[in-house]
Design a protein around this motif. Structure first.
Motif, PDB file in Angstrom:
ATOM      1  N   VAL A  30       6.321 -11.692   1.800  1.00  0.00           N
ATOM      2  CA  VAL A  30       6.466 -10.868   3.002  1.00  0.00           C
ATOM      3  C   VAL A  30       6.781 -11.736   4.211  1.00  0.00           C
ATOM      4  O   VAL A  30       7.685 -11.426   5.005  1.00  0.00           O
ATOM      5  CB  VAL A  30       5.189 -10.040   3.241  1.00  0.00           C
ATOM      6  CG1 VAL A  30       5.260  -9.306   4.573  1.00  0.00           C
ATOM      7  CG2 VAL A  30       4.971  -9.052   2.101  1.00  0.00           C
ATOM      8  N   ARG A  88       7.400   3.138  -2.366  1.00  0.00           N
ATOM      9  CA  ARG A  88       6.658   1.888  -2.364  1.00  0.00           C
ATOM     10  C   ARG A  88       7.270   0.945  -1.332  1.00  0.00           C
ATOM     11  O   ARG A  88       8.476   0.749  -1.284  1.00  0.00           O
ATOM     12  CB  ARG A  88       6.688   1.260  -3.758  1.00  0.00           C
ATOM     13  CG  ARG A  88       5.924   2.107  -4.784  1.00  0.00           C
ATOM     14  CD  ARG A  88       6.007   1.517  -6.173  1.00  0.00           C
ATOM     15  NE  ARG A  88       5.290   2.369  -7.124  1.00  0.00           N
ATOM     16  CZ  ARG A  88       5.239   2.164  -8.435  1.00  0.00           C
ATOM     17  NH1 ARG A  88       5.885   1.131  -8.958  1.00  0.00           N
ATOM     18  NH2 ARG A  88       4.571   2.984  -9.219  1.00  0.00           N
ATOM     19  N   LYS A  89       6.409   0.373  -0.519  1.00  0.00           N
ATOM     20  CA  LYS A  89       6.894  -0.479   0.564  1.00  0.00           C
ATOM     21  C   LYS A  89       7.706  -1.648   0.019  1.00  0.00           C
ATOM     22  O   LYS A  89       8.673  -2.092   0.645  1.00  0.00           O
ATOM     23  CB  LYS A  89       5.712  -1.016   1.387  1.00  0.00           C
ATOM     24  CG  LYS A  89       4.736   0.035   1.908  1.00  0.00           C
ATOM     25  CD  LYS A  89       5.395   1.009   2.834  1.00  0.00           C
ATOM     26  CE  LYS A  89       4.363   1.882   3.550  1.00  0.00           C
ATOM     27  NZ  LYS A  89       3.412   2.561   2.669  1.00  0.00           N
ATOM     28  N   GLU A  90       7.302  -2.157  -1.165  1.00  0.00           N
ATOM     29  CA  GLU A  90       8.036  -3.271  -1.756  1.00  0.00           C
ATOM     30  C   GLU A  90       9.471  -2.880  -2.089  1.00  0.00           C
ATOM     31  O   GLU A  90      10.395  -3.674  -1.938  1.00  0.00           O
ATOM     32  CB  GLU A  90       7.320  -3.772  -3.013  1.00  0.00           C
ATOM     33  CG  GLU A  90       5.974  -4.434  -2.769  1.00  0.00           C
ATOM     34  CD  GLU A  90       4.842  -3.434  -2.601  1.00  0.00           C
ATOM     35  OE1 GLU A  90       3.706  -3.859  -2.352  1.00  0.00           O
ATOM     36  OE2 GLU A  90       5.108  -2.215  -2.729  1.00  0.00           O
ATOM     37  N   ALA A 136       3.630  -3.170   4.258  1.00  0.00           N
ATOM     38  CA  ALA A 136       3.244  -3.726   2.960  1.00  0.00           C
ATOM     39  C   ALA A 136       2.146  -4.770   3.121  1.00  0.00           C
ATOM     40  O   ALA A 136       1.195  -4.829   2.327  1.00  0.00           O
ATOM     41  CB  ALA A 136       4.458  -4.340   2.267  1.00  0.00           C
ATOM     42  N   ASP A 139      -1.046  -2.834   3.891  1.00  0.00           N
ATOM     43  CA  ASP A 139      -1.537  -2.128   2.704  1.00  0.00           C
ATOM     44  C   ASP A 139      -2.248  -3.065   1.742  1.00  0.00           C
ATOM     45  O   ASP A 139      -3.178  -2.653   1.035  1.00  0.00           O
ATOM     46  CB  ASP A 139      -0.369  -1.456   1.974  1.00  0.00           C
ATOM     47  CG  ASP A 139       0.174  -0.246   2.728  1.00  0.00           C
ATOM     48  OD1 ASP A 139      -0.484   0.186   3.698  1.00  0.00           O
ATOM     49  OD2 ASP A 139       1.256   0.250   2.350  1.00  0.00           O
ATOM     50  N   ARG A 140      -1.816  -4.303   1.699  1.00  0.00           N
ATOM     51  CA  ARG A 140      -2.429  -5.274   0.783  1.00  0.00           C
ATOM     52  C   ARG A 140      -3.902  -5.507   1.105  1.00  0.00           C
ATOM     53  O   ARG A 140      -4.691  -5.883   0.245  1.00  0.00           O
ATOM     54  CB  ARG A 140      -1.651  -6.592   0.873  1.00  0.00           C
ATOM     55  CG  ARG A 140      -2.114  -7.693  -0.082  1.00  0.00           C
ATOM     56  CD  ARG A 140      -1.757  -7.365  -1.521  1.00  0.00           C
ATOM     57  NE  ARG A 140      -2.213  -8.404  -2.420  1.00  0.00           N
ATOM     58  CZ  ARG A 140      -1.450  -9.434  -2.815  1.00  0.00           C
ATOM     59  NH1 ARG A 140      -0.202  -9.530  -2.388  1.00  0.00           N
ATOM     60  NH2 ARG A 140      -1.931 -10.334  -3.637  1.00  0.00           N
ATOM     61  N   PHE A 196      10.498  -8.565  -4.629  1.00  0.00           N
ATOM     62  CA  PHE A 196       9.882  -7.320  -4.168  1.00  0.00           C
ATOM     63  C   PHE A 196      10.073  -6.192  -5.178  1.00  0.00           C
ATOM     64  O   PHE A 196       9.183  -5.349  -5.340  1.00  0.00           O
ATOM     65  CB  PHE A 196      10.449  -6.925  -2.802  1.00  0.00           C
ATOM     66  CG  PHE A 196       9.829  -7.662  -1.656  1.00  0.00           C
ATOM     67  CD1 PHE A 196       8.597  -7.283  -1.146  1.00  0.00           C
ATOM     68  CD2 PHE A 196      10.457  -8.769  -1.096  1.00  0.00           C
ATOM     69  CE1 PHE A 196       8.014  -7.966  -0.102  1.00  0.00           C
ATOM     70  CE2 PHE A 196       9.883  -9.454  -0.045  1.00  0.00           C
ATOM     71  CZ  PHE A 196       8.657  -9.067   0.457  1.00  0.00           C
ATOM     72  N   GLY A 200       6.978  -4.280  -6.778  1.00  0.00           N
ATOM     73  CA  GLY A 200       6.889  -2.826  -6.674  1.00  0.00           C
ATOM     74  C   GLY A 200       6.592  -2.170  -8.000  1.00  0.00           C
ATOM     75  O   GLY A 200       5.884  -1.162  -8.067  1.00  0.00           O
ATOM     76  N   GLY A 206       3.332   4.107  -3.170  1.00  0.00           N
ATOM     77  CA  GLY A 206       3.494   3.646  -1.812  1.00  0.00           C
ATOM     78  C   GLY A 206       2.965   4.578  -0.772  1.00  0.00           C
ATOM     79  O   GLY A 206       2.910   4.260   0.392  1.00  0.00           O
TER      80      GLY A 206
END
Length: 418
Positions: A30, A88-90, A136, A139-140, A196, A200, A206
């Motif tokens: 990221v 999903r953000k990834e 992302a 969220d982690r 990513f 994902g 997500g």
């Protein structure tokens, strides 16, 4: 030990904030992607003159193409805001990186049409990439203060990249030119996109469950209903307008008042960038610490007050050391405001944080244009006092919005304690 949203919400007072190195190890793709996302337009701005010559265009016309990127970022960031939390953000970050890599490859062609496409596509891709990466990262680490710290690490990395633009862009260009810089961005972006995509597939969903997701327009209404979200977005827009407008005329000010040419002025630029980076990094840590003795909302107001004093005082300064001190203070104050705004948006918006960060990024794109225009109008009408009045008025409005943020924060804290 991982931090999840349930534990963060249940006991925010005792939440332990992981160390920065530990967070950086977990978030390395990221953070690297956030740095890569800043490079295309950094190359374009740094080598604007040779790029214009290569395309057979004027510098003014080529510089106008950069505005296309800002408009694309504004349009795409606003239009896709409700959709960021639906995927999903990834995967969203991977899509942004693929588009960014493609734009850089096109720009390396050097022709006018290719460069126009580069600016549009790069602006649109960063409008997806930046909020996806920030969300992302948050969220982690759940929904508490650790999530806010993770998000501010992304913004700190971006500011560090801007500060290190010379070694990151200029030195490699000595070997392969500006075209090589853009191709290097492509070479970095495509493998990162693959990382990513792989992450994902391994990660969970997500966003909210399908039955819990609001509709497209309902997402905007839901975000507007979050206490303090709208004032925070307004503050972010106004802060960007002031800072970017101030930076747009900074070189001219130092040349006119202190006769600093491009060489000495580069040190001023480094001072401003370093002040922003250090302040952003430090504020993100302090404001998201469970042991912090000052609330994020209060620190936001302090940052805005410092920005008001420094931007107004700067234009009435005739002593170089004091002007440099004001330049450093102004950059540091904006970094405080930026870190506080991102932290509060992440912590307050919950499952809507992706949409909030997307609108935040779009508002910043608009702020770049508004700040330069208002600053120019102030200078044209009343010289440096006019610029001070224009920027000071914007900060004053932001202070009013900060009062609303502080009140909503107080109400929320009272509600949680009862």
């Amino acid at each position: 030990m991982s931090i999840d949203a349930k534990d963060s919400a249940a006991a925010p007072e005792i939440e332990e904030l992981p160390g920065d190195l530990r967070m950086a190890r977990a978030l390395w793709p990221v953070l690297l992607a956030s740095a890569v996302g800043l490079l295309p337009f950094t190359v374009f701005s740094t080598y604007l003159v040779p790029i214009a010559e290569e395309a057979g265009s004027s510098v003014a016309a080529m510089g106008g193409l950069r505005g296309l990127g800002g408009l694309a970022a504004l349009a795409v960031g606003t239009a896709l805001a409700p959709l960021i939390d639906r995927v999903r953000k990834e995967w969203a970050a991977a899509g942004g990186l693929l588009a960014l890599g493609a734009s850089a490859a096109l720009g390396a062609g050097g022709e006018l049409l290719l460069l126009a496409t580069f600016c549009l596509l790069a602006g649109a891709s960063t409008a997806v990439l930046n909020p996806a990466l920030t969300a992302a990262a948050a969220d982690r680490f759940g929904s508490g203060k650790a999530a806010g710290r993770a998000a501010t690490l992304v913004t700190a990395t971006t500011s560090m990249t801007a500060m290190l633009a010379a070694p990151l862009v200029a030195l490699p260009a000595l070997l392969w030119g500006w075209e090589g810089d853009l191709l290097a961005v492509t070479a970095l972006a495509l493998p990162l996109a693959a990382v990513f995509l792989a992450r994902g597939r391994k990660g969970g969903g997500g966003g909210a469950a399908d039955g819990q997701r609001p509709g497209y327009l309902a997402s905007f209404k839901a975000l507007a209903a979050v206490r303090g979200a709208v004032p925070l977005l307004l503050i972010s827009f106004l802060r960007t307008a002031v800072f970017m407008g101030y930076l747009a005329y900074l070189a001219a000010y130092y040349d006119d008042r202190f006769e600093l040419g491009p060489g000495p002025f580069s040190l001023v630029w480094t001072l401003s960038g370093a002040s922003f980076f250090v302040s952003n990094l430090f504020t993100g840590r302090v404001t998201n610490s469970a042991r912090s003795r000052i609330g994020t909302e209060r620190l936001l107001g302090i940052g805005l007050l410092a920005a008001l004093v420094s931007v107004v005082g700067f234009y009435f300064t005739h002593w170089l050391p004091l002007a440099l001190a004001m330049t450093s203070l102004h950059a540091a104050a904006h970094a405080v405001v930026a870190a506080c705004a991102v932290s509060l948006l992440v912590r307050r918006c919950g499952s809507l944080r992706g949409a909030a960060l997307s609108l935040n990024s779009a508002g910043q794109s608009l702020g770049v244009f508004a700040g330069a225009a208002l600053g120019g109008a102030g200078l044209g009408l009343a010289g440096y006092p006019g610029a001070a009045a224009a920027f000071g008025a914007l900060v004053a409005v932001a202070l009013g919005a900060a009062l609303l943020v502080s009140r909503t924060g107080t109400e929320r804290d009272r509600g949680r304690s009862t």
